[in-house]
Motif scaffolding. Structure first.
Motif, PDB file in Angstrom:
ATOM      1  N   GLN A  96      18.290 -24.980 -49.535  1.00  0.00           N
ATOM      2  CA  GLN A  96      18.795 -24.875 -50.898  1.00  0.00           C
ATOM      3  C   GLN A  96      17.671 -24.944 -51.919  1.00  0.00           C
ATOM      4  N   THR A  97      16.764 -25.904 -51.738  1.00  0.00           N
ATOM      5  CA  THR A  97      15.682 -26.044 -52.705  1.00  0.00           C
ATOM      6  C   THR A  97      14.749 -24.838 -52.659  1.00  0.00           C
TER       7      THR A  97
ATOM      8  N   LEU B 223       8.470 -34.614 -47.010  1.00  0.00           N
ATOM      9  CA  LEU B 223       8.436 -33.363 -47.765  1.00  0.00           C
ATOM     10  C   LEU B 223       7.082 -32.700 -47.564  1.00  0.00           C
TER      11      LEU B 223
ATOM     12  N   MET C 299      13.926 -14.397 -49.900  1.00  0.00           N
ATOM     13  CA  MET C 299      15.128 -15.026 -50.418  1.00  0.00           C
ATOM     14  C   MET C 299      16.369 -14.487 -49.712  1.00  0.00           C
TER      15      MET C 299
ATOM     16  N   THR D 290      13.929 -22.403 -55.798  1.00  0.00           N
ATOM     17  CA  THR D 290      12.549 -22.146 -56.207  1.00  0.00           C
ATOM     18  C   THR D 290      12.245 -20.655 -56.199  1.00  0.00           C
TER      19      THR D 290
ATOM     20  N   PHE E 247      15.608 -21.883 -51.908  1.00  0.00           N
ATOM     21  CA  PHE E 247      16.335 -20.812 -52.550  1.00  0.00           C
ATOM     22  C   PHE E 247      16.212 -20.889 -54.061  1.00  0.00           C
TER      23      PHE E 247
ATOM     24  N   VAL F  68       4.864 -28.946 -48.064  1.00  0.00           N
ATOM     25  CA  VAL F  68       4.886 -27.808 -48.957  1.00  0.00           C
ATOM     26  C   VAL F  68       4.453 -26.559 -48.197  1.00  0.00           C
TER      27      VAL F  68
ATOM     28  N   PRO G 101       9.462 -26.062 -50.583  1.00  0.00           N
ATOM     29  CA  PRO G 101       9.511 -27.345 -49.879  1.00  0.00           C
ATOM     30  C   PRO G 101      10.058 -27.205 -48.459  1.00  0.00           C
TER      31      PRO G 101
ATOM     32  N   LEU H  84      19.433 -16.504 -47.773  1.00  0.00           N
ATOM     33  CA  LEU H  84      20.824 -16.548 -48.204  1.00  0.00           C
ATOM     34  C   LEU H  84      21.785 -16.700 -47.031  1.00  0.00           C
TER      35      LEU H  84
ATOM     36  N   PHE I   5      11.811 -29.983 -45.902  1.00  0.00           N
ATOM     37  CA  PHE I   5      12.216 -31.375 -45.670  1.00  0.00           C
ATOM     38  C   PHE I   5      12.381 -31.622 -44.185  1.00  0.00           C
TER      39      PHE I   5
ATOM     40  N   ASP J 101      14.342 -18.191 -56.289  1.00  0.00           N
ATOM     41  CA  ASP J 101      15.157 -17.509 -57.290  1.00  0.00           C
ATOM     42  C   ASP J 101      14.427 -17.489 -58.626  1.00  0.00           C
ATOM     43  N   GLU J 102      13.953 -18.676 -59.010  1.00  0.00           N
ATOM     44  CA  GLU J 102      13.234 -18.784 -60.282  1.00  0.00           C
ATOM     45  C   GLU J 102      11.975 -17.943 -60.262  1.00  0.00           C
TER      46      GLU J 102
ATOM     47  N   ILE K 161      21.655 -20.094 -45.598  1.00  0.00           N
ATOM     48  CA  ILE K 161      22.314 -21.106 -46.418  1.00  0.00           C
ATOM     49  C   ILE K 161      23.811 -21.086 -46.160  1.00  0.00           C
TER      50      ILE K 161
ATOM     51  N   LEU L  40      19.690 -28.231 -44.776  1.00  0.00           N
ATOM     52  CA  LEU L  40      20.319 -27.594 -45.927  1.00  0.00           C
ATOM     53  C   LEU L  40      19.541 -27.871 -47.204  1.00  0.00           C
ATOM     54  N   ALA L  41      19.014 -29.105 -47.304  1.00  0.00           N
ATOM     55  CA  ALA L  41      18.232 -29.444 -48.491  1.00  0.00           C
ATOM     56  C   ALA L  41      17.031 -28.519 -48.596  1.00  0.00           C
TER      57      ALA L  41
END
Lengths: 128, 264
Positions: B171-172, B114, B62, B176, B174, B116, B125, B66, B127, B178-179, B69, B167-168
């Motif tokens: 960001q996604t 997309l 992560m 994911t 990140f 995985v 993901p 950062l 993209f 993060d959670e 991003i 970026l998509a």
């Protein structure tokens, strides 16, 4: 603990846009515009006459549409629906990927972008 | 005494029961249960170290995201600005083409793919944008005038699109990660602060009970041995006393006077 939104590969995603006419035109020029058989479009041109309700409805539709993988929103519009976007983020939904982009009138403002802010926070950078 | 919350908390100080839940598991203190608890404890410790490794891997991934991003968002801002400039030039050259473009949209020529990716067990993901062919609707717009500017604008926005797709992904991923980091850390902490102490407390409880039972056994054994010895000693004493009494009676019998005559 149930896993939220496990990713599955998909090969025919669309990119939706909620923005002013310049942004939408630009994206359409790049080839993102789509109109399907039911005359549903994957973009919404936001003018001074567009109501918040219309914007929210478009947002909901785009989120529920499984074909849409990425959603662009002009930053100034995203700002008006910050509550809706925050609620969406709280639910932990991952599709579509919501990106806040600048518009002609409103250049990119980092400190208003929530993801940018969180990123900065995690990196431990201070405001310079 | 030390009153806890109920069963199974008799030996725990009152201030820790609210923090760590049940202080020990409520099981019978048998040798078999001791074995079972020890195995569970080993499992919990192993799980803890594995999860910790996972959390560290995710955090590392992560962090590298950062920076990317932040850079990508800056790039996006720039590329959009360029696109807008290009659109302004189109306006000078060809007038307001916006309504025409918007009217002439048909099918999207750009598809978002997309895929995985797997990062330390977390699905993330990726993209990618595929450009297929030309949009028949808008292709012919620049034929009258300003075709060059329109082409330039198209290029500018295509580049912006690539940045956006990247970026998509970032960001996604990140969000994911993060959670996932939060969930994993929660589990690590749960193991560390609740499960392992609870199992350790149970093991020490069972060990303590077993030791005490052993000491009780030992004590009982000693006591019954002592009793047996006392009984034996007593039996000997009784026997000796009885013998003496017999001898005494024999002596008395001889010493007694004549017997009565036996008359038929």
């Amino acid at each position: 603990m149930p896993e939220k939104a496990v990713f599955k590969g998909s090969a025919d995603g669309l990119l939706a846009v909620i923005g002013d006419d310049d942004t939408v035109t630009g994206m359409l020029l790049a080839g993102c515009g789509n109109v399907d058989e039911k005359r549903n479009t994957n973009f919404l041109v936001v003018t001074s006459k567009t109501t918040t309700a219309q914007i929210e409805e478009a947002f909901r539709n785009f989120c529920n549409d499984p074909r849409i993988s990425v959603l662009l929103i002009n930053q100034y519009i995203a700002h008006e629906m910050r509550a809706t976007l925050d609620a969406w983020a709280e639910r932990g939904e991952k599709r579509p990927a919501i990106l806040e982009v600048p518009s002609k009138e409103h250049p990119y403002e980092k400190h208003l972008d929530p993801v940018y802010q969180r990123t900065k926070l995690l990196l431990g950078l201070r405001d310079d | 005494g030390k009153e806890g919350g109920g069963e199974g908390r008799s030996r725990v100080p009152h201030w820790s029961s609210s923090m760590s839940g049940a202080a020990r598991l409520n099981v019978f203190p048998t040798r078999q249960n001791l074995g079972v608890m020890k195995i569970k404890l080993v499992g919990a410790k192993k799980g803890h170290s594995l999860l910790k490794k996972k959390a560290d891997a995710l955090t590392m991934r992560m962090r590298s995201l950062l920076r990317q991003i932040m850079e990508c968002k800056d790039t996006m801002g720039t590329s959009f600005k360029l696109g807008m400039f290009a659109l302004a030039e189109v306006k000078y050259a060809a007038g307001d083409i916006k309504p025409m473009i918007i009217e002439n949209v048909t099918k999207s020529t750009t598809t978002i793919n997309l895929q995985v990716d797997n990062v330390a067990g977390v699905k993330v993901p990726v993209f990618t944008a595929k450009h297929e062919g030309h949009d028949v609707g808008t292709e012919l717009i620049g034929m009258a005038k300003g075709g060059q500017q329109i082409g330039k604008a198209r290029d500018a926005f295509s580049k912006a699109l690539d940045v956006l797709v990247k970026l998509a992904t970032l960001q996604t991923s990140f969000i994911t990660l993060d959670e996932a980091v939060k969930v994993t850390n929660r589990r690590v902490n749960a193991l560390d602060c609740v499960v392992v102490p609870r199992l350790e407390a149970t093991v020490s409880y069972i060990t303590g009970e077993l030791d005490e039972m052993e000491r009780e056994e030992f004590f009982r054994l000693k006591r019954s041995q002592k009793k047996k010895q006392r009984d034996i000693a007593q039996a000997i004493k009784d026997k000796a006393a009885a013998k003496e009494k017999e001898q005494q009676e024999a002596a008395n019998m001889l010493a007694a006077g004549g017997d009565k005559d036996v008359i038929f």
